[in-house]
Design an enzyme around this catalytic site. Structure first.
Site, short mmCIF file in Angstrom:
data_model
loop_
_atom_site.label_atom_id
_atom_site.label_comp_id
_atom_site.label_asym_id
_atom_site.label_seq_id
_atom_site.Cartn_x
_atom_site.Cartn_y
_atom_site.Cartn_z
N HIS A 108 0.84 -1.21 0.00
CA HIS A 108 0.00 0.00 0.00
C HIS A 108 0.87 1.25 0.00
O HIS A 108 0.68 2.16 -0.82
CB HIS A 108 -0.90 -0.04 1.23
CG HIS A 108 -1.77 1.17 1.42
ND1 HIS A 108 -3.14 1.10 1.44
CD2 HIS A 108 -1.47 2.48 1.64
CE1 HIS A 108 -3.64 2.31 1.64
NE2 HIS A 108 -2.63 3.16 1.77
N GLU A 109 1.83 1.30 0.93
CA GLU A 109 2.63 2.51 1.09
C GLU A 109 3.61 2.70 -0.07
O GLU A 109 3.81 3.83 -0.55
CB GLU A 109 3.38 2.48 2.42
CG GLU A 109 2.48 2.47 3.65
CD GLU A 109 1.54 3.66 3.71
OE1 GLU A 109 1.88 4.74 3.17
OE2 GLU A 109 0.43 3.52 4.26
N ASP A 137 -5.41 7.81 -1.49
CA ASP A 137 -6.31 7.13 -0.55
C ASP A 137 -7.73 7.65 -0.79
O ASP A 137 -8.23 8.50 -0.06
CB ASP A 137 -5.87 7.36 0.89
CG ASP A 137 -4.56 6.67 1.21
OD1 ASP A 137 -4.41 5.49 0.83
OD2 ASP A 137 -3.69 7.31 1.82
N HIS A 179 2.19 4.46 -3.05
CA HIS A 179 1.94 5.90 -2.94
C HIS A 179 3.04 6.75 -3.58
O HIS A 179 2.79 7.90 -3.97
CB HIS A 179 1.83 6.32 -1.47
CG HIS A 179 0.47 6.13 -0.87
ND1 HIS A 179 -0.70 6.44 -1.52
CD2 HIS A 179 0.10 5.67 0.37
CE1 HIS A 179 -1.73 6.19 -0.73
NE2 HIS A 179 -1.28 5.71 0.41
#
Length: 365
Positions: free
Chosen positions: A315-316, A328, A319
């Site tokens: 997820h990170e 998000d 980014h």
């Protein structure tokens, strides 16, 4: 020499039982290891006991003592390995001048005991013989500084230090290879902008936290590889659940995103920071690859599965602007599923959608 070799082979870390030091203020400090034997894959804890052996209360500046949770804000320990001083890796602060509220008052003949974890503040990953001592020096250590009147010198007997008169001998032998290492921001670029499979740590990551991060990173790589393999095939329910109805452009965008995520996990230097005390999982600055700040929810998450440690890393990583530049838009599995149905274009931009696709829990084809 033979004894040292045997100790190294059985991979133990040995502390002498305790170190005691008497200071002119009447404070005696003892250090005692919590475990007598351990490897470099475990956290290193030491018990610190302050004993006021005088007949009067003594105030000690809190900045140079452990707090009730055993956390320290400055490098109050001096540690050397094979004669070479080991850098303190924790933060240094700019503070206002100390006031009375900044002092811990230890009553006459009383003790204060703290348990401190050292491996998050000093690098114990390398095999060698260490010496550990308490070494504190500050002009305001035992009371707020007062102005000196013109023409008068400060008293010669002003106490400014607290230092052990003995050092404890420590032998560290490797159990875990030093794949990851603490990063010293005063000597290194800790931003993780290089290439290669280097991993560094900031924010006082303990040995157990480092191990947890490295395990999560390995699992994240497995998830990314699986995702890339899937996206080299045909769209099934796994894809449509998280990214909506098939279109060639969206499919290619998701495939490109996971190619970039896989490349970042496999080939870029990454830094993980353990200083976040918020209840979230993690955060990053998208323009500052590849540094990930891990928060409280990360440590209680499972290694794999829904909202896992490994999934959090994916997820990170997604980014970062140089990776996938995700946002998000919505959080949680329910929200991500609804987004895939209502707005597939946004789903391919959503970080949680990428995480849940990679985690694939429950499993879908």
């Amino acid at each position: 020499m033979k004894i040292r070799t045997i100790l190294a082979l059985i991979a133990t870390l040995l502390f002498s039982t305790f170190v005691s030091a008497k200071v002119h203020t009447g404070i005696e400090v003892k250090l005692q290891s919590v475990k007598q034997s351990q490897g470099n894959d475990e956290d290193v804890f030491v018990k610190v006991t302050y004993h006021n052996k005088s007949n009067q209360n003594i105030k000690i500046l809190k900045w140079y003592m452990p707090d009730e949770n055993g956390e320290v804000e400055e490098g109050i320990f001096k540690i050397s390995r094979d004669g070479q001083v080991i850098d303190y890796l924790g933060p240094h602060y700019k503070r206002p001048a100390a006031v009375d509220a900044d002092y811990f008052e230890l009553a006459a003949h009383k003790k204060a005991v703290f348990t401190v974890e050292l491996s998050g503040l000093y690098d114990f990953s390398e095999q060698g013989y260490y010496q550990v001592e308490l070494d504190v020096d500050n002009l305001a250590l035992y009371g707020p500084l007062k102005p000196i009147k013109p023409g008068k010198d400060q008293k010669k007997d002003t106490f400014t230090g607290m230092k052990s008169n003995m050092a404890t001998s420590v032998m560290v032998a490797k159990v875990r290879a030093a794949k990851g290492k603490p990063c010293n921001p005063r000597k290194e670029d800790c931003g993780g902008n290089g290439s290669g499979d280097d991993v560094s740590f900031t924010g006082a990551c303990s040995n157990s936290e480092q191990n947890s991060i490295l395990s999560a990173l390995d699992a994240a790589k497995t998830m990314a590889n699986d995702s890339v393999s899937y996206l080299n095939g045909n769209a099934g329910s796994r894809y449509t659940t998280w990214f909506g109805t098939y279109s060639n452009s969206r499919w290619n965008k998701v495939a490109s995103n996971f190619d970039s995520i896989k490349d970042a996990l496999d080939n870029k230097s990454k830094t993980f920071d353990c200083s976040c005390n918020q209840r979230y999982y993690a955060y990053v600055y998208p323009s500052q690859p590849y540094k990930v700040y891990l928060c409280k929810a990360f440590w209680s998450a499972s290694l794999t599965g829904t909202d896992s440690k490994a999934g959090t890393i994916i997820h990170e990583i997604s980014h970062f602007n140089v990776v996938a530049g995700t946002d998000d838009i919505v959080y949680g599995q329910t929200g991500a599923k609804n987004l895939a149905i209502s707005n597939p274009d946004d789903a391919v931009k959503n970080a949680d959608s990428h995480e849940y696709f990679a985690e694939n829990t429950p499993y879908q084809n």
